[in-house]
Design an enzyme around this catalytic site. Structure first.
Site, PDB file in Angstrom:
ATOM      1  N   TYR B 236       8.100   6.827   8.915  1.00 54.61           N
ATOM      2  CA  TYR B 236       9.065   6.250   8.263  1.00 54.61           C
ATOM      3  C   TYR B 236       8.452   4.725   7.744  1.00 54.61           C
ATOM      4  CZ  TYR B 236      10.689  11.446   8.007  1.00 54.61           C
ATOM      5  OH  TYR B 236      10.715  12.793   8.066  1.00 54.61           O
ATOM      6  N   HIS B 244      13.000   7.458   2.517  1.00 56.47           N
ATOM      7  CA  HIS B 244      11.766   8.667   3.359  1.00 56.47           C
ATOM      8  C   HIS B 244      10.250   8.351   3.298  1.00 56.47           C
ATOM      9  CE1 HIS B 244      14.237  11.631   0.135  1.00 56.47           C
ATOM     10  NE2 HIS B 244      14.146  10.318  -0.626  1.00 56.47           N
ATOM     11  N   LYS B 275       3.391  11.743  -0.017  1.00 57.76           N
ATOM     12  CA  LYS B 275       3.595  10.481   1.112  1.00 57.76           C
ATOM     13  C   LYS B 275       1.843  10.036   0.772  1.00 57.76           C
ATOM     14  CE  LYS B 275       6.544  12.781   3.833  1.00 57.76           C
ATOM     15  NZ  LYS B 275       7.438  12.756   2.679  1.00 57.76           N
TER      16      LYS B 275
END
Lengths: 554, 307
Positions: B236, B244, B275
């Site tokens: 993070y 997020h 991600k």
């Protein structure tokens, strides 16, 4: 059934109003627009959405603080940002979240209320160390109250019990055990004793006041013969205490309260230590208890009964098939699987197609008892009104607790041993031979066990949130759903069930036309899914190499 | 404040080989100042039948514990032997001090409890008043038939009672508690009990991904266990309360071959949850350019090209 995602009450329903994310990768992460997201996936909240949620570590405690009494279902997460943009608003929001967490977690467990409802536990770790539990009690647990004849109590784990409970009728309803058969002059006769996980769970949820004794058990719980005077005095003392605070000086004469930290220190240990529970088992235990399940330690495996010839459970169509199949082991090493010739019925064709021996589930399996970690540790029941700690039906789930970091996916031997340690649980009788129930049967299997995979530090997973599903298609089909702390269905499908299913489907729909399509193409498909998955051992009788793809046409 | 921050020593309890933190101040401290959020594992006493919010203790994984120990911000206490030695060899004075502490907490709990009770009572009485008002209007409208109903709230709700109830509640906050017995409490930590020298254990032996973890932490990234995304960590850009995760991180050895399929697998997994896949290794030969311990870290990021 809470293990099914569809039924899990914690699953957020289709209310994506505050969803900031979509599974659509073209929507760049830099524009977390709620409106676009809601428009894109209005009612398609799937596993990926749940994965998107960053987990309980990111749970916003502000919501908890605001709504202390509401159920988990109504607590929703707050909005998040992509990255720091250095504004004060952002810093304030973060600080608020942290402060809320601090405030919520700084709570001290208070045992208020009428004196008679308070449960107090005394730690006596060595009391039952030398206790030998009757061998005849072993193994009664899996029968539960269902066993006919004289009723036997579940195995007690008396040696493991380290906390004696004083008062607290509520706490002892589902937890703890009184050790029966004690002489009258023994102290603490008839008191409930808690297992370490039970005691720690109660302490943690604020239902038990754990005390460290300064005196022996004989003085705290005098034997009944001497009780008449002592208890009278004690009662008087307690009464006086309620009257005024003057008696408080004596309050700590027998012992003093322990902290949560001390409870962890005293009750958590390594696997196999007497009177301790390992942290991972405790975490799984408390997770299940929080969900409302009834959990008891599984009794140790009973001694193997003398080997009896395994009798088939029911004589069904499958057994009949089995007989047919086993009676025809002969296969050519090459050439078509189904010999060209005259076939008067499908039966003879199926018989020739049978490459794998049919699995016959037996009530008394022969595999050795399972070893840790793949052994049954807990019996789990769904919440039910009539469940009591002494009288209960056979468990709904058998649970093994496994550390994700120290163990791998079970080998076939481990899985088989684990499964064979559970009682045979065939599907419902009416499913047999019913084509519409084929998948239900396949899913159900013959035995089932839950494996709780505990990740040392990944405890924030909720039941449904992690949908990491490892599927092994094999002789046993293990479906590991890595859940919360994390409970996992290890679902077995013996390969031959699948074969059954195929046969059944073929029969039911008459799609099996030998001349036109060629049995072997069907057969090939069937066997590539089954044969490949089940490893080498099962296809041995077919011969070497690629025995399957032989069509009459080539 | 800064002085105390610098001197603070977090007590990491080692219980059966696992690392726990029980003190909420410590938890907040490592979160604020060391970028470690760790994982809450305990049952919340306020709401014990849910799994969404969990409470103390916090469990650290070995990397986090080692990082704190290396920074000299924490020590690792052997909880069992410390407790046992303290509990078995306790003398009168330490016991007295501990009990005094417990008693103080009990008094505080009592105060809080009384305040809460007074508040609730006041609220109920407010409601009753409103109800009685409504009833009275109804009674006046309907006449004599509704009289009994209109009477009943007045039994409980004469205006004098509110004064009586509120009076003691406010006085209890300042002076003696009411005459009910003090409620029992379970303190969260044993800090008052464990006054002696704590047996300190060696730092943990962390996983091989420690160097990557340390690198990410030193850059201000927060990490949580990344297993759910198929990696070692989810990374993070700040406190997960607010942000997020951006990356899914995996650690490799410097000379370790990375299978193309691994890159695809992790990359796909990461992309599916928006991600990027990050992997890194520590050089055994080159020193850290920033002057830290260990070798230079090289970190790469794989992103999916939408072709």
């Amino acid at each position: 059934m809470p293990l099914d995602d569809d039924d899990n009450p914690a699953l957020p329903g289709p209310q994506p109003t505050n969803k900031t994310t979509t599974t659509n990768t073209t929507t760049t992460t830099t524009t977390p627009g709620p409106s676009t997201a809601a428009a894109a996936v209005p009612d398609d909240l799937t596993a990926e959405d749940l994965i998107e949620d960053e987990g309980a570590a990111a749970q916003d405690f502000r919501l908890f603080r605001k709504t202390p009494g509401v159920s988990a279902q109504t607590i929703r997460k707050g909005e998040k940002d992509f990255e720091s943009h250095g504004t004060r608003a952002q810093a304030d929001a973060l600080e608020q979240s942290r402060a809320a967490m601090g405030e919520v977690l700084a709570y001290t467990r208070v045992h208020a209320g009428p004196q008679r409802n308070l449960a107090r536990g005394w730690v006596f770790q060595g009391w039952w160390a030398g206790f030998g539990e009757g061998e005849e009690e072993v193994g009664a647990g899996d029968g539960g109250g269902a066993g006919a004849g004289r009723e036997r109590k579940p195995y007690g784990f008396v040696r493991e019990r380290v906390v004696v409970l004083e008062g607290g009728s509520v706490a002892s309803m589902n937890l703890g055990r009184a050790v029966t058969g004690q002489a009258k002059d023994r102290p603490a006769r008839g008191k409930d004793w808690l297992l370490p996980e039970e005691a720690l769970y109660l302490v943690e949820r604020g239902s038990l006041d754990l005390w460290w004794p300064l005196k022996g058990l004989e003085e705290i719980f005098p034997p009944e013969t001497a009780a008449a005077t002592a208890t009278a005095g004690k009662e008087g003392g307690e009464g006086a205490k309620e009257e005024d605070g003057a008696a408080e000086a004596d309050e700590y004469e027998l012992g003093f309260p322990l902290s949560l930290q001390a409870a962890y220190a005293l009750l958590i240990g390594n696997d196999g230590e007497r009177g301790k529970v390992s942290l991972q088992k405790f975490q799984v235990y408390s997770n299940l208890k929080r969900c409302g399940y009834n959990v008891l330690r599984a009794p140790p495996a009973p001694k193997q009964p003398p080997a009896t010839p395994s009798t088939p459970i029911t004589t069904t169509l499958w057994q009949w098939f089995a007989n047919l199949l086993t009676s025809n082991p002969h296969h050519q090493p090459y050439g078509p699987l189904v010999q060209p010739g005259l076939h008067r019925s499908y039966a003879s064709i199926y018989r020739q197609m049978a490459l794998l021996p049919l699995h016959q589930p037996s009530a008394t399996p022969s595999s050795p008892p399972p070893k840790d970690p793949f052994a049954i540790h807990y019996h789990v029941w769904k919440a039910a009104q009539k469940w009591t700690k002494l009288r209960h039906p056979p468990p709904d789930f058998q649970l093994a607790v496994v550390d994700a970091q120290e163990s791998a996916v079970p080998t076939l031997e481990e899985a088989t041993a684990l499964l064979d340690a559970t009682p045979l649980a065939p599907g419902r009788a009416e499913w047999a031979g019913h084509p519409g129930r084929m998948y239900a049967r396949l899913k159900h299997g013959h035995r089932h066990v839950l494996v709780a995979v505990s990740f040392a530090e990944v405890y924030e997973y909720s039941w449904l949130r992690s949908k990491d599903t490892v599927k092994l298609v094999g002789a046993a089909n293990l479906q590991l759903q890595l859940l919360g702390s994390s409970c996992v269905t290890l679902d077995t499908l013996h390969h031959t069930d699948a074969v059954d299913g195929m046969f059944q489907m073929a029969q039911a729909e008459s799609i099996w036309d030998v001349e036109k399509t060629g049995v072997c193409s069907h057969n090939a498909r069937r066997n590539t899914t089954i044969g490949k998955a089940s490893g080498q051992s099962e296809v041995d009788n077919v011969g070497e190499g690629e025995p399957i793809l032989r069509s009459p046409h080539n | 404040m800064p002085a105390t921050v610098a001197e603070r020593q977090v007590r990491i309890s080692c219980v059966a080989g696992r690392y726990l933190v029980f003190d909420i101040d410590d938890v907040l401290y490592i979160r604020r100042h060391h970028g470690i959020c760790a994982v809450l594992t305990g049952t919340m006493p306020q709401n014990p039948t849910q799994n969404l919010f969990l409470g103390l203790p916090v469990e650290l994984h070995a990397e986090e514990a080692k990082l704190l120990v290396d920074r000299k911000a924490a020590y690792i206490a052997d909880e069992l032997s410390d407790h046992l030695s303290q509990l078995t060899t306790m003398d009168e004075t330490t016991r007295g001090a501990y009990l005094q502490h417990v008693k103080q907490q009990r008094r505080n709990a009592k105060l809080a409890f009384d305040e809460e009770k007074a508040k609730v009572q006041a609220m109920h009485q407010g409601k009753r008043k409103a109800a009685s008002k409504a009833n009275k209007t109804a009674a006046s409208l309907e006449g004599a038939s509704a009289a009994p109903e209109g009477e009943s709230p007045s039994l409980f709700d004469p205006p004098t009672t509110t004064g009586v109830v509120a009076g003691p509640a406010t006085t209890t906050t300042t002076t003696t508690p009411s005459k009910e017995a003090l409620p029992a409490i379970t303190p969260t930590t044993s800090s008052a009990l464990l006054s002696g020298a704590t047996p300190v254990l060696d730092g943990p032996i962390p996983a091989s991904s420690y160097s990557l973890y340390k690198y990410l932490n030193s850059r201000g990234y927060y990490t949580t266990p990344g297993l759910r995304f198929g990696g070692d960590y989810s990374v993070y850009p700040g406190d997960p309360f607010r942000y997020h995760a951006h990356y899914l991180a995996n650690s490799y050895g410097w000379d370790e071959q990375i299978g193309m399929l691994d890159v695809v697998t992790s990359g796909r997994l990461g992309t599916a949850v928006k991600k990027s896949f990050l992997f890194g290794a520590e050089s055994p030969s080159k020193p850290d350019p920033d002057g830290g311990e260990g070798g230079e870290m090289r970190v790469f990021c794989v992103e999916w090209a939408g072709m």
